[in-house]
Write a protein that holds these residues in place. Structure first.
Motif, PDB file in Angstrom:
ATOM      1  N   LEU A   1      81.832  31.777  45.325  1.00 31.08           N
ATOM      2  CA  LEU A   1      82.372  31.724  46.671  1.00 31.08           C
ATOM      3  C   LEU A   1      81.667  32.766  47.535  1.00 31.08           C
ATOM      4  CD1 LEU A   1      86.171  31.409  45.823  1.00 31.08           C
ATOM      5  CD2 LEU A   1      84.920  29.831  47.309  1.00 31.08           C
ATOM      6  N   LEU A   2      81.862  32.656  48.831  1.00 31.77           N
ATOM      7  CA  LEU A   2      81.291  33.629  49.747  1.00 31.77           C
ATOM      8  C   LEU A   2      82.258  34.795  49.885  1.00 31.77           C
ATOM      9  CD1 LEU A   2      78.998  34.309  51.681  1.00 31.77           C
ATOM     10  CD2 LEU A   2      80.199  33.009  53.459  1.00 31.77           C
ATOM     11  N   GLU A   3      81.891  35.948  49.305  1.00 33.47           N
ATOM     12  CA  GLU A   3      82.814  37.084  49.294  1.00 33.47           C
ATOM     13  C   GLU A   3      82.781  37.907  50.578  1.00 33.47           C
ATOM     14  OE1 GLU A   3      80.919  36.740  46.226  1.00 33.47           O
ATOM     15  OE2 GLU A   3      82.609  35.860  45.176  1.00 33.47           O
ATOM     16  N   CYS A   4      81.672  37.831  51.339  1.00 32.83           N
ATOM     17  CA  CYS A   4      81.564  38.566  52.614  1.00 32.83           C
ATOM     18  C   CYS A   4      81.741  40.064  52.430  1.00 32.83           C
ATOM     19  CB  CYS A   4      82.577  38.043  53.635  1.00 32.83           C
ATOM     20  SG  CYS A   4      82.390  36.306  54.062  1.00 32.83           S
ATOM     21  N   ALA A   5      81.289  40.591  51.294  1.00 25.67           N
ATOM     22  CA  ALA A   5      81.477  42.021  51.021  1.00 25.67           C
ATOM     23  C   ALA A   5      80.356  42.879  51.580  1.00 25.67           C
ATOM     24  CB  ALA A   5      81.595  42.259  49.511  1.00 25.67           C
ATOM     25  N   GLY A   6      79.192  42.306  51.818  1.00 29.04           N
ATOM     26  CA  GLY A   6      78.076  43.059  52.342  1.00 29.04           C
ATOM     27  C   GLY A   6      77.571  44.122  51.390  1.00 29.04           C
ATOM     28  N   ASN A   7      76.958  45.172  51.958  1.00 30.58           N
ATOM     29  CA  ASN A   7      76.386  46.270  51.164  1.00 30.58           C
ATOM     30  C   ASN A   7      76.849  47.637  51.640  1.00 30.58           C
ATOM     31  OD1 ASN A   7      74.331  43.955  50.803  1.00 30.58           O
ATOM     32  ND2 ASN A   7      73.680  45.429  49.265  1.00 30.58           N
ATOM     33  N   GLY A   8      77.886  47.668  52.434  1.00 29.83           N
ATOM     34  CA  GLY A   8      78.352  48.933  52.981  1.00 29.83           C
ATOM     35  C   GLY A   8      79.068  49.790  51.964  1.00 29.83           C
TER      36      GLY A   8
END
Length: 452
Positions: free
Chosen positions: A24-31
């Motif tokens: 799924l698309l978690e949308c967590a990014g790399n921040g």
């Protein structure tokens, strides 16, 4: 008799049961909060007993290639090493976790996200070949924007090495396996598909040559990450637009042959999926997401993504048309999976429209050896779901050990797709349907998500 609770091996790694959380698309990014966000998103499924979690598509390069806002990049070994906190938490529950690797190629934010293009004016899409005329027409009409950089032969080798390096970092961080995003119009599907791949070097020109990129990625991962379990989605572009518009595409037979040859190359498992040649609702079949499009709090973000109110309305109309074209069909990949399974000896994983325990049991095969949907053999070796985990993060506890006749063994997800559209703004993947959330609350109060 094979049951959902039975263990299975993929590439020498034992998965404790045959239920998996599909990517799924978690949308967590790399921040700085990325790892915590991934733990919050993925750990509930492991805590509920799900045997395998596939972390959604992560990008193997530091620039470009993201299909949607908030996708996590895994090109940096320092960042990936911090993901060991996530893998440790998953392992604490006895589950396994695979990392899905991807690069969007032509299906990237450089193509469709207006605000992103303005902020990155020099960023080109990576392309297997010049875009097909159908996509160039959408460019001329102003619906999409293509400024592609066609990969040279040397650059194809570099891209495959990036997949290998990311796999190496993942194994060092404790991931149990690698899952390639081989469908949904990403760069791997673009190499496989005659719709996109018109190369005249060793990576194009014939079905065998179009498979060479996956062979090279396999070689790079084996060299850098060892014998880590490796699987990939296998596309058949069967629900593509009508043939007068798209004549060059992957048939069901093409997909079956790709899966057979991937086993010969050394892949440990395959996930056959019927998809389109373009990014549309063929991968999220169901209802038109009316509630999501009407969300007043997201209109400005939609305008920024799609380039203004007019384009936003056009995308919404296209969404409505596609919801009719790709009406929900239970276990829509079952026949494709069954036909692949008859030709390979590696595990075949099935996902797409699976919504109840009884169907899972039939897909895996009942005591007579016959399968679900009119076939003569089981359709798959593992069963996965994606969107239902947005609705019920601890869904595994309700499905495992319930038995196929249990009244509570159907998921709450209504395939309304109201979870998907907000993700073009970078919003998290969560269920947004009040009736579903109310039912989940009732189940929580009744202890339905507690493991016995």
């Amino acid at each position: 008799m094979v049951t959902l609770e039975d263990p299975i091996e993929i590439g020498g790694t034992t998965i404790p049961n045959r239920l998996y959380r599909a990517p799924l698309l978690e949308c967590a990014g790399n921040g700085p909060d990325a790892v915590d966000a991934l733990i919050d998103d993925l750990e509930p499924a492991a805590a509920s007993g799900v045997g395998l979690l596939c972390q959604g598509a992560t990008i193997v390069r530091g620039d470009g290639g993201c299909a949607a806002p908030g996708m996590t990049r895994v090109h940096d070994p320092e960042f990936v090493s911090r993901l060991s906190r996530l893998t440790d938490r998953i392992h604490d529950h006895g589950s396994r976790i695979f990392l899905q690797l991807e690069h969007g190629g032509l299906r990237s934010m450089e193509t469709w996200h207006a605000e992103y293009r303005r902020e990155h004016p020099d960023l080109e899409q990576l392309a297997v070949s010049e875009p097909p005329w159908q996509l160039q027409s959408l460019d001329r009409l102003g619906f999409l924007e293509y400024d592609p950089h066609v990969l040279t032969t040397a650059e194809v080798y570099d891209l495959a090495a990036d997949f290998g390096r990311s796999a190496e970092y993942a194994v060092d961080a404790g991931y149990d396996g690698i899952h390639l995003s081989g469908a949904n119009m990403g760069i791997v599907q673009q190499f496989l598909s005659p719709f996109y791949n018109r190369r005249d070097d060793e990576f194009g020109g014939s079905p065998e040559a179009r498979l060479e990129f996956l062979a090279l990625v396999h070689e790079e991962i084996r060299e850098r990450a060892g014998d880590v379990p490796l699987m990939t989605k296998v596309p058949a572009e069967t629900p593509a637009p009508p043939s007068p518009l798209v004549r060059r595409k992957l048939s069901l037979e093409d997909g079956i042959e790709i899966a057979r040859r991937l086993e010969e190359i050394g892949y440990d498992a395959v996930v056959p999926v019927q998809t389109s040649v373009v990014w549309d609702m063929s991968i999220v079949r169901g209802e038109y997401p009316e509630r999501a499009w009407a969300n007043e709090g997201l209109q400005a973000e939609y305008d920024a993504a799609f380039g203004g109110p007019t384009h936003k309305r056009l995308v919404s109309v296209a969404n409505r048309v596609q919801s009719l074209q790709y009406d929900f069909e239970p276990a829509w990949n079952a026949d494709f999976c069954r036909r692949v399974r008859e030709r390979v000896s590696i595990p075949v994983l099935a996902e797409g429209g699976v919504r109840e325990r009884a169907r899972m049991d039939r897909l895996l095969g009942d005591s007579s050896g016959e399968s679900s949907d009119g076939g003569e053999s089981p359709a798959c070796d593992m069963v996965g779901m994606a969107r239902p985990f947005y609705a019920e993060p601890r869904l595994g506890a309700r499905l495992l050990e319930t038995g196929s006749e249990d009244d509570g063994s159907r998921v709450l997800c209504e395939s309304c797709n109201n979870c998907t559209v907000p993700q073009v703004t970078g919003a998290p993947g969560i269920c947004r349907t009040p009736d579903v959330l109310r039912k989940r609350g009732e189940l929580e109060r009744n202890g339905a998500y507690e493991r016995t």
